[in-house]
Design a protein around this motif. Structure first.
Motif, short mmCIF file in Angstrom:
data_model
loop_
_atom_site.label_atom_id
_atom_site.label_comp_id
_atom_site.label_asym_id
_atom_site.label_seq_id
_atom_site.Cartn_x
_atom_site.Cartn_y
_atom_site.Cartn_z
N GLY A 168 -41.03 4.85 -29.32
CA GLY A 168 -41.06 4.49 -27.90
C GLY A 168 -39.68 4.33 -27.31
O GLY A 168 -39.41 4.77 -26.18
N VAL A 169 -38.76 3.69 -28.06
CA VAL A 169 -37.39 3.53 -27.57
C VAL A 169 -36.70 4.88 -27.43
O VAL A 169 -36.01 5.16 -26.44
N ALA A 170 -36.90 5.75 -28.43
CA ALA A 170 -36.33 7.10 -28.34
C ALA A 170 -36.91 7.85 -27.15
O ALA A 170 -36.19 8.57 -26.44
N ALA A 171 -38.23 7.69 -26.91
CA ALA A 171 -38.86 8.36 -25.77
C ALA A 171 -38.29 7.84 -24.45
O ALA A 171 -38.12 8.62 -23.49
N TRP A 172 -37.99 6.55 -24.39
CA TRP A 172 -37.38 6.01 -23.17
C TRP A 172 -36.02 6.66 -22.92
O TRP A 172 -35.72 7.07 -21.80
N ALA A 173 -35.20 6.75 -23.98
CA ALA A 173 -33.88 7.36 -23.82
C ALA A 173 -33.99 8.84 -23.44
O ALA A 173 -33.27 9.33 -22.56
N ILE A 174 -34.92 9.55 -24.08
CA ILE A 174 -35.11 10.97 -23.75
C ILE A 174 -35.65 11.12 -22.33
O ILE A 174 -35.21 11.98 -21.57
N GLY A 175 -36.62 10.27 -21.98
CA GLY A 175 -37.24 10.38 -20.67
C GLY A 175 -36.27 10.11 -19.54
O GLY A 175 -36.35 10.76 -18.48
N LYS A 176 -35.35 9.16 -19.75
CA LYS A 176 -34.36 8.87 -18.70
C LYS A 176 -33.47 10.07 -18.42
O LYS A 176 -32.94 10.23 -17.32
N VAL A 177 -33.33 10.94 -19.43
CA VAL A 177 -32.45 12.10 -19.28
C VAL A 177 -33.24 13.35 -18.89
O VAL A 177 -32.82 14.12 -18.02
N ALA A 178 -34.40 13.56 -19.52
CA ALA A 178 -35.06 14.87 -19.45
C ALA A 178 -36.29 14.93 -18.56
O ALA A 178 -36.74 16.03 -18.23
N LEU A 179 -36.87 13.80 -18.17
CA LEU A 179 -38.13 13.88 -17.43
C LEU A 179 -37.97 14.44 -16.02
O LEU A 179 -38.94 14.82 -15.40
N GLY A 180 -36.75 14.49 -15.53
CA GLY A 180 -36.54 15.11 -14.23
C GLY A 180 -36.50 16.62 -14.28
O GLY A 180 -36.46 17.28 -13.23
N LEU A 181 -36.55 17.19 -15.48
CA LEU A 181 -36.49 18.64 -15.62
C LEU A 181 -37.85 19.27 -15.37
O LEU A 181 -38.89 18.63 -15.50
N ARG A 182 -37.85 20.56 -15.03
CA ARG A 182 -39.08 21.31 -14.87
C ARG A 182 -39.77 21.43 -16.23
O ARG A 182 -39.14 21.30 -17.27
N SER A 183 -41.07 21.71 -16.22
CA SER A 183 -41.87 21.62 -17.44
C SER A 183 -41.30 22.46 -18.58
O SER A 183 -41.24 22.01 -19.73
N ASP A 184 -40.88 23.70 -18.31
CA ASP A 184 -40.38 24.55 -19.40
C ASP A 184 -39.04 24.02 -19.93
O ASP A 184 -38.79 24.05 -21.14
N TYR A 185 -38.18 23.52 -19.04
CA TYR A 185 -36.93 22.94 -19.49
C TYR A 185 -37.16 21.64 -20.25
O TYR A 185 -36.43 21.33 -21.19
N LEU A 186 -38.17 20.88 -19.85
CA LEU A 186 -38.52 19.66 -20.58
C LEU A 186 -38.93 20.00 -22.00
O LEU A 186 -38.54 19.30 -22.95
N ALA A 187 -39.72 21.05 -22.18
CA ALA A 187 -40.14 21.45 -23.51
C ALA A 187 -38.94 21.83 -24.38
O ALA A 187 -38.85 21.43 -25.55
N ILE A 188 -38.00 22.58 -23.82
CA ILE A 188 -36.81 22.99 -24.58
C ILE A 188 -35.97 21.77 -24.93
O ILE A 188 -35.49 21.62 -26.07
N ALA A 189 -35.80 20.85 -23.97
CA ALA A 189 -34.96 19.67 -24.20
C ALA A 189 -35.56 18.78 -25.28
O ALA A 189 -34.85 18.31 -26.18
N THR A 190 -36.86 18.52 -25.22
CA THR A 190 -37.49 17.64 -26.21
C THR A 190 -37.49 18.26 -27.59
O THR A 190 -37.33 17.55 -28.59
N LEU A 191 -37.65 19.58 -27.68
CA LEU A 191 -37.59 20.25 -28.98
C LEU A 191 -36.20 20.12 -29.58
O LEU A 191 -36.03 19.83 -30.77
N GLY A 192 -35.18 20.31 -28.73
CA GLY A 192 -33.80 20.18 -29.22
C GLY A 192 -33.48 18.77 -29.67
O GLY A 192 -32.83 18.57 -30.71
#
Length: 431
Positions: free
Chosen positions: A170-194
Motif C-alpha cells: 500500500g505504501v509503495a502504491a501511494w508513492a507510485i500513484g502520486k507520480v503515475a496516476l496522472g498518466l493516460r492508461s497506456d502510460y500508466l501500464a508502462i510506468a507500473t510495469l517498470g
C-alpha cells in the motif's frame, strides 16, 4: 444465479477429479495456490473493475508482500546487526532527510534558483548517503555469506507479516500513484510495469535485505500449521493415521494442506464480504461512475485523482497480502520466481476470464486459471505420453514429452480467446 452456481460446481468437480486421478496432495496444493490467485485477482479487480485503472505492476506488490515475511518473521542475525545495523539505520534516516529537504526546498523557493538548489541537495545528499550506506552493507554481507549475508528479520509470528505485506504494498502504491496516476492508461501500464521491475531488481541485488538471488529459506509457517516432520514424529498422530489406514507421510502432508486451505479460505471469504460491501455502497457506485465517465464525475464534484489513488492503494494492499501468504506457505523467499508472466499477466487473464467488475467472477477466474496453469504443468507430460505413444522412441518423442509443461501457455491463450469470443464480459459478468 443458477448459472454461477453451476460454474462453481464444475470448478469443484475439476479439483475432485484431480484428487481422484492424480493425487489429493496435488489437488489441495493447486487449490491453495488457486485461493491465493483469487485473492490477487480480487485486488486487481478493485483497480480495474471498480475504477478502470490499468496497472501492470502486480508483480511488484506480490514481491513486497513476500519481503514483508522476511522482515517480520525471519530470525535476526545478531552478528550482522552488530557489524553494520546501526550504521545502516543512520544511512536510511539520512536518505529520508535528504528527500524531505529537497521537497521542502522545492515548495518554498521559486524560479531557476529552486531547481539548482534542489539538484544540489539531491546530488550531494546521494554521495553522502552512499558514504554511510556502502560500508554498512559491505560489513553485513561479509558475515558468513554462504548461510547468512543478510541482516535477518524480527523473528515475529508469520501471521503478522500478512497485514505488514499489505502495508508495504500500500505504501509503495501511494508513492507510485502520486507520480503515475496522472498518466493516460497506456502510460500508466508502462510506468507500473517498470516500477515493479525496479522493486524486483532491488530485492535481487540488496543481499543484506533478502539474500538476493541466493534465496532466503527457513521462514516460519503461520500458526497453527505444523511441519510434516513434526507430525510424523508424533506418536498420537501416527497412531491416528494407522487406525484409519492412512500412510503417515501422505496423511501429514494432506493435513498441512488442509490447514492452509482453511486459513486461506477464511481470508478469501472475509475479503469477498468486504469487497461486496464496498462495491454495493455509495462509495462503490461513485467509483463505477468515475470509471464510466471521469469528466461527468469530476463535473459533479468528485475528486477523480484522489479516488483513483485510494482504490489503487487498496487493490495493491490486497495483492501484497496475498504475496505474503504465498511466501509464508512456501517457507522461503525466491526473488527469481517473481515474473510478470505469472504474477501480472496471468492475474489479469484471471480477472478477464472471470468477469471484471464482479468479485465472484474474479474468484472464479482465479481458481479456474490457477487450476489450469498448474494441472497442465503436472499432467501435460502424461497426456503427451499417451498422445505420442504410436511414435518410435527417439529424440522427437522425448522432446515432445519434455516440452509438454509449456502447453499451459497455449492452453491459457486458447481459454482466453474462447471466453472473449463467446462471453466477452467474462464467465460471471458485472451486474
Amino acid at each position: 444465479m443458477h448459472r454461477n452456481l453451476g460454474l462453481f460446481a464444475l470448478l469443484g468437480f475439476l479439483f475432485v477429479a484431480t484428487g481422484l486421478m492424480q493425487s489429493w496432495n496435488l489437488s489441495l496444493q493447486i487449490f491453495n495456490i488457486g485461493i491465493l490467485s483469487a485473492i490477487m485477482a480480487l485486488g486487481v479487480n478493485m483497480q480495474w473493475g471498480y475504477a478502470g485503472l490499468f496497472s501492470t505492476g502486480i508483480m511488484g506488490s506480490v514481491a513486497l508482500g513476500g519481503l514483508a515475511v522476511v522482515v517480520v518473521s525471519a530470525q535476526p542475525v545478531p552478528e550482522a546487526w552488530a557489524a553494520g545495523g546501526p550504521r545502516l539505520l543512520v544511512s536510511l534516516a539520512f536518505g529520508l532527510a535528504v528527500i524531505a529537504a529537497a521537497v521542502a526546498t522545492y515548495r518554498r523557493m521559486q524560479g531557476r534558483a529552486r531547481n539548482w538548489t534542489v539538484a544540489a541537495i539531491l546530488i550531494g545528499g546521494f554521495f553522502a548517503y552512499r558514504a554511510i550506506y556502502d560500508p554498512a552493507v559491505t560489513a553485513i554481507e561479509a558475515f558468513n555469506p554462504a548461510i547468512y549475508g543478510n541482516i535477518g528479520g524480527f523473528g515475529l509470528p508469520s501471521l503478522l507479516s500478512w497485514p505488514v505485506g499489505a502495508l508495504f504494498a500500500g505504501v509503495a502504491a501511494w508513492a507510485i500513484g502520486k507520480v503515475a496516476l496522472g498518466l493516460r492508461s497506456d502510460y500508466l501500464a508502462i510506468a507500473t510495469l517498470g516500477i515493479a521491475e525496479i522493486v524486483l531488481a532491488v530485492m535481487k541485488n540488496e543481499d543484506w535485505l533478502s539474500r538476493g538471488v541466493k534465496n532466503l529459506v527457513g521462514l516460519p509457517r503461520p500458526w497453527p500449521v505444523p511441519y510434516e516432520v513434526d507430525l510424523q514424529k508424533s506418536a498420537e498422530f501416527v497412531g491416528w493415521a494407522q487406525n484409519w489406514g492412512f500412510d503417515t507421510i501422505s496423511a501429514s502432508t494432506i493435513l498441512v494442506k488442509l490447514l492452509y486451505m482453511l486459513i486461506f479460505g477464511l481470508v478469501l471469504l472475509a475479503l469477498i464480504w468486504i469487497s461486496e460491501r464496498m462495491l454495493n455502497s455509495p462509495w462503490g457506485r461513485m467509483m463505477r461512475a468515475i470509471r464510466d465517465n471521469e469528466v461527468s464525475a469530476s463535473a459533479m464534484g468528485k475528486n477523480v485523482t484522489a479516488r483513483h489513488l485510494q482504490i489503487f492503494i487498496i487493490g495493491s494492499a490486497v495483492v501484497g497480502m496475498a504475496g505474503a501468504m504465498l511466501t509464508s506457505m512456501e517457507g522461503q523467499l525466491t526473488p527469481g520466481n517473481y515474473s510478470p508472466l505469472r504474477f501480472t499477466f496471468l492475474i489479469w487473464v484471471m480477472v478477464i476470464v472471470g468477469g471484471s467488475g464482479n468479485n465472484w467472477g474474479a474468484v472464479l477466474g482465479g481458481l479456474l486459471l490457477g487450476w489450469l496453469w498448474l494441472i497442465v504443468e503436472n499432467a501435460g507430460p502424461v497426456f503427451m505420453g499417451y498422445l505420442t505413444y504410436p511414435l518410435p522412441a527417439g529424440a522427437l518423442k522425448a522432446h515432445l514429452i519434455d516440452a509438454a509443461p509449456h502447453l499451459r501457455l497455449v492452453t491459457l491463450g486458447a481459454v482466453l480467446l474462447l471466453v472473449l469470443r463467446f462471453s466477452p464480459k467474462g464467465l460471471i459478468p458485472e451486474k
